[in-house]
Design a protein around this motif. Structure first.
Motif, PDB file in Angstrom:
ATOM      1  N   ALA A   1     -10.341   2.503   0.214  1.00  0.00           N
ATOM      2  CA  ALA A   1      -8.940   2.360   0.605  1.00  0.00           C
ATOM      3  C   ALA A   1      -8.736   0.998   1.235  1.00  0.00           C
ATOM      4  O   ALA A   1      -9.363   0.653   2.226  1.00  0.00           O
ATOM      5  CB  ALA A   1      -8.563   3.453   1.597  1.00  0.00           C
TER       6      ALA A   1
ATOM      7  N   LEU B   1      -5.758   2.905  -7.027  1.00  0.00           N
ATOM      8  CA  LEU B   1      -6.030   3.435  -5.688  1.00  0.00           C
ATOM      9  C   LEU B   1      -5.024   4.494  -5.254  1.00  0.00           C
ATOM     10  O   LEU B   1      -5.006   4.887  -4.092  1.00  0.00           O
ATOM     11  CB  LEU B   1      -6.042   2.291  -4.659  1.00  0.00           C
ATOM     12  CG  LEU B   1      -7.175   1.276  -4.762  1.00  0.00           C
ATOM     13  CD1 LEU B   1      -7.091   0.256  -3.645  1.00  0.00           C
ATOM     14  CD2 LEU B   1      -8.534   1.983  -4.717  1.00  0.00           C
TER      15      LEU B   1
ATOM     16  N   LYS C   1      -3.125   7.647  -4.116  1.00  0.00           N
ATOM     17  CA  LYS C   1      -3.533   8.906  -3.493  1.00  0.00           C
ATOM     18  C   LYS C   1      -2.394   9.901  -3.391  1.00  0.00           C
ATOM     19  O   LYS C   1      -2.631  11.109  -3.388  1.00  0.00           O
ATOM     20  CB  LYS C   1      -4.113   8.647  -2.098  1.00  0.00           C
ATOM     21  CG  LYS C   1      -5.442   7.933  -2.099  1.00  0.00           C
ATOM     22  CD  LYS C   1      -6.028   7.893  -0.704  1.00  0.00           C
ATOM     23  CE  LYS C   1      -7.435   7.300  -0.719  1.00  0.00           C
ATOM     24  NZ  LYS C   1      -8.045   7.311   0.626  1.00  0.00           N
TER      25      LYS C   1
ATOM     26  N   THR D   1      -4.897  13.549  -0.947  1.00  0.00           N
ATOM     27  CA  THR D   1      -4.459  13.235  -2.305  1.00  0.00           C
ATOM     28  C   THR D   1      -3.490  14.321  -2.769  1.00  0.00           C
ATOM     29  O   THR D   1      -3.767  15.513  -2.625  1.00  0.00           O
ATOM     30  CB  THR D   1      -5.657  13.147  -3.254  1.00  0.00           C
ATOM     31  OG1 THR D   1      -6.468  14.316  -3.101  1.00  0.00           O
ATOM     32  CG2 THR D   1      -6.486  11.921  -2.934  1.00  0.00           C
TER      33      THR D   1
ATOM     34  N   VAL E   1       0.824  -1.199   0.000  1.00  0.00           N
ATOM     35  CA  VAL E   1       0.000   0.000   0.000  1.00  0.00           C
ATOM     36  C   VAL E   1       0.865   1.258   0.000  1.00  0.00           C
ATOM     37  O   VAL E   1       0.552   2.237  -0.658  1.00  0.00           O
ATOM     38  CB  VAL E   1      -0.937   0.023   1.234  1.00  0.00           C
ATOM     39  CG1 VAL E   1      -1.644   1.362   1.374  1.00  0.00           C
ATOM     40  CG2 VAL E   1      -1.950  -1.108   1.157  1.00  0.00           C
TER      41      VAL E   1
ATOM     42  N   GLN F   1      -1.270   2.833  -2.683  1.00  0.00           N
ATOM     43  CA  GLN F   1      -1.860   4.153  -2.468  1.00  0.00           C
ATOM     44  C   GLN F   1      -0.822   5.263  -2.391  1.00  0.00           C
ATOM     45  O   GLN F   1      -1.133   6.416  -2.697  1.00  0.00           O
ATOM     46  CB  GLN F   1      -2.667   4.167  -1.161  1.00  0.00           C
ATOM     47  CG  GLN F   1      -3.894   3.288  -1.182  1.00  0.00           C
ATOM     48  CD  GLN F   1      -4.711   3.447   0.079  1.00  0.00           C
ATOM     49  OE1 GLN F   1      -4.901   4.553   0.587  1.00  0.00           O
ATOM     50  NE2 GLN F   1      -5.201   2.344   0.608  1.00  0.00           N
TER      51      GLN F   1
ATOM     52  N   SER G   1      -8.751   6.843  -7.917  1.00  0.00           N
ATOM     53  CA  SER G   1      -9.009   7.241  -6.536  1.00  0.00           C
ATOM     54  C   SER G   1      -8.966   8.750  -6.365  1.00  0.00           C
ATOM     55  O   SER G   1      -9.543   9.285  -5.425  1.00  0.00           O
ATOM     56  CB  SER G   1      -7.981   6.588  -5.602  1.00  0.00           C
ATOM     57  OG  SER G   1      -8.287   6.842  -4.256  1.00  0.00           O
TER      58      SER G   1
END
Length: 447
Positions: free
Chosen positions: A241, A208, A210, A276, A156, A180, A233
């Motif tokens: 998430a 995903l 960010k 983000t 992640v 992410q 995302s």
């Protein structure tokens, strides 16, 4: 203010031990527990057989030795038990990072930031890799990012910023379904961000994502518009998430350090609700700013400063209703500031300085709060907060502005009509008087 800890009998294992924020010195004590927090002390050594004294039944073991004075290398025994979270950040550890510590099937969180690790990362990461969070920021690592990192399917969070890692952009990471955060800032990456031939479905990369921080590298070329269409995302707040099954308890203590609003910003213990952000500053990108960035309606911060972008500021940036900071300074942007930007009522920081922008600065909403520094270095801009007013414009080398030309033309017409009205005789007399005066002046000048 404790300075020492006696060894506890191994027959009495603890569930949780928290000795953080004391003055403990020397070797890390041999205490048996499932959850150990020794952070923010003055420990200087990890015993070579340290983990032999940890609980052999640990399933979600947590070991935090961050912010101490540890030196030397990571002992190989560190992974002989099931440690799911290992935080050795902010010490003086050195040597190479053992390959087994990244590819462990039991380790979910690994933070080694702020040490003196060197060498290259192992290119043989096992398919059993269970890492969710990998933080190697601020070390002396070299070489390329291993492609086998894609074996960490649950990854992640990836932060390898502030190292000496090079190579082209690791586009293969885009296939990681849960990624992410990707931070590559202040390294030696180079090349374009284009897609290699036959790379599969381009619209399924980084779904995903960010936070992406590629600042202070040597990336170049133009930005592909398709790049930003992949960031689903950032386009839709309904994107879920996923943390690979790791709870907030397991990621406690991990932080994200980014540059936002002109200062370093640390987001701690908040991975599921990350802001983000896109930071592509201090590279060598060229061409237009893609209009597809305007589709990232969830973005909070955008930094494209210190590049070589040309063309105008896209009107579609006015669709970024959640944005709080926008940096486009030190580029070669031209044209007027789009009026659409006045709709960005969440914008608290704007920097458009040192470009080739022209025209009147918008005066509505947030624009009335920005200082002179937001617009300096654009000679063609005028209006508040700059001291240059917009009622006089100079075009090229012509000292006569467009607004004065109609007035001169009208004056000529009036004079013509006046001569006609006075009649030919009167006009002829006036002409004679003018010639006499002119000759008198010439005679006086020759004396």
């Amino acid at each position: 203010m404790f300075t020492s800890v006696e060894d506890a009998p191994s027959v009495f294992p603890f569930g949780t031990i928290d000795f953080s924020f004391n003055k403990l010195k020397g070797a890390v004590p041999l205490v048996v527990a499932d959850f150990l927090d020794y952070s923010n002390n003055e420990f200087s050594e990890i015993p070579l057989n340290y983990t032999l004294n940890l609980s052999s039944n640990m399933q979600t073991g947590y070991l935090n030795l961050s912010s101490n004075m540890l030196t030397g290398e990571i002992p190989s025994s560190i992974c002989e038990v099931n440690i799911s979270t290992l935080d050795l950040s902010y010490n003086n550890l050195s040597g190479s990072i053992p390959s087994f510590i990244i590819g462990s099937r039991d380790m979910w969180v690994l933070s080694l930031r702020g040490n003196k690790f060197s060498g290259i990362l192992s290119h043989h990461i096992n398919r059993s890799c269970s890492l969710v969070i990998l933080d190697l920021n601020s070390n002396n690592l070299e070489g390329n990012l291993p492609r086998s990192l894609t074996n960490c399917k649950d990854l992640v969070f990836l932060d390898i910023g502030n190292n000496h890692i090079g190579g082209t952009f690791p586009i293969a990471l885009g296939k990681l379904p849960n990624l992410q955060v990707i931070i590559l800032r202040s390294n030696r990456f180079y090349g374009t961000l284009g897609f290699p031939p036959n790379f599969g479905k381009m619209n399924s990369l980084f779904p995903l994502l960010k936070i992406i921080d590629l600042s202070s590298n040597n990336f170049n070329g133009s930005l592909p518009p398709l790049w930003f269409k992949n960031f689903k995302s950032m386009q839709n707040s309904s994107s879920d998430a996923i943390l690979g099954g790791v709870s907030i308890f397991e990621i406690n203590g991990i932080s994200v350090t980014i540059m936002d609003k002109g200062a370093q910003m640390t987001l701690e213990n908040n991975l599921p609700n990350l802001m983000t952000l896109i930071d592509l500053s201090s590279n060598r990108f060229i061409g237009d700013i893609p209009e597809t960035i305007g589709e990232l309606k969830e973005i909070k911060a955008l930094n494209l400063s210190h590049n070589f972008f040309t063309g105008s500021i896209p009107n579609l940036l006015g669709h970024l209703m959640q944005i709080e900071s926008l940096y486009l300074s030190w580029n070669q942007l031209s044209g007027e500031i789009p009026q659409e930007l006045i709709s960005l009522t969440s914008l608290s920081v704007l920097n458009l300085s040192f470009n080739h922008l022209v025209g009147r600065i918008p005066q509505s909403n947030q624009f009335s709060t920005f200082q002179n520094s937001s617009f300096e270095g654009n000679p063609g801009l005028c209006g508040v907060p700059l001291s240059k007013l917009c009622n006089v414009q100079i075009l090229g080398n012509n000292s006569t502005s467009p607004s004065t030309k109609p007035a001169k033309k009208m004056t000529a017409i009036v004079l013509l009509c006046l001569f006609i009205g006075l009649g030919f005789g009167t006009g002829f007399g006036i002409a004679i008087v003018i010639l006499v005066i002119k000759r008198a002046r010439n005679a006086h000048a020759t004396r």
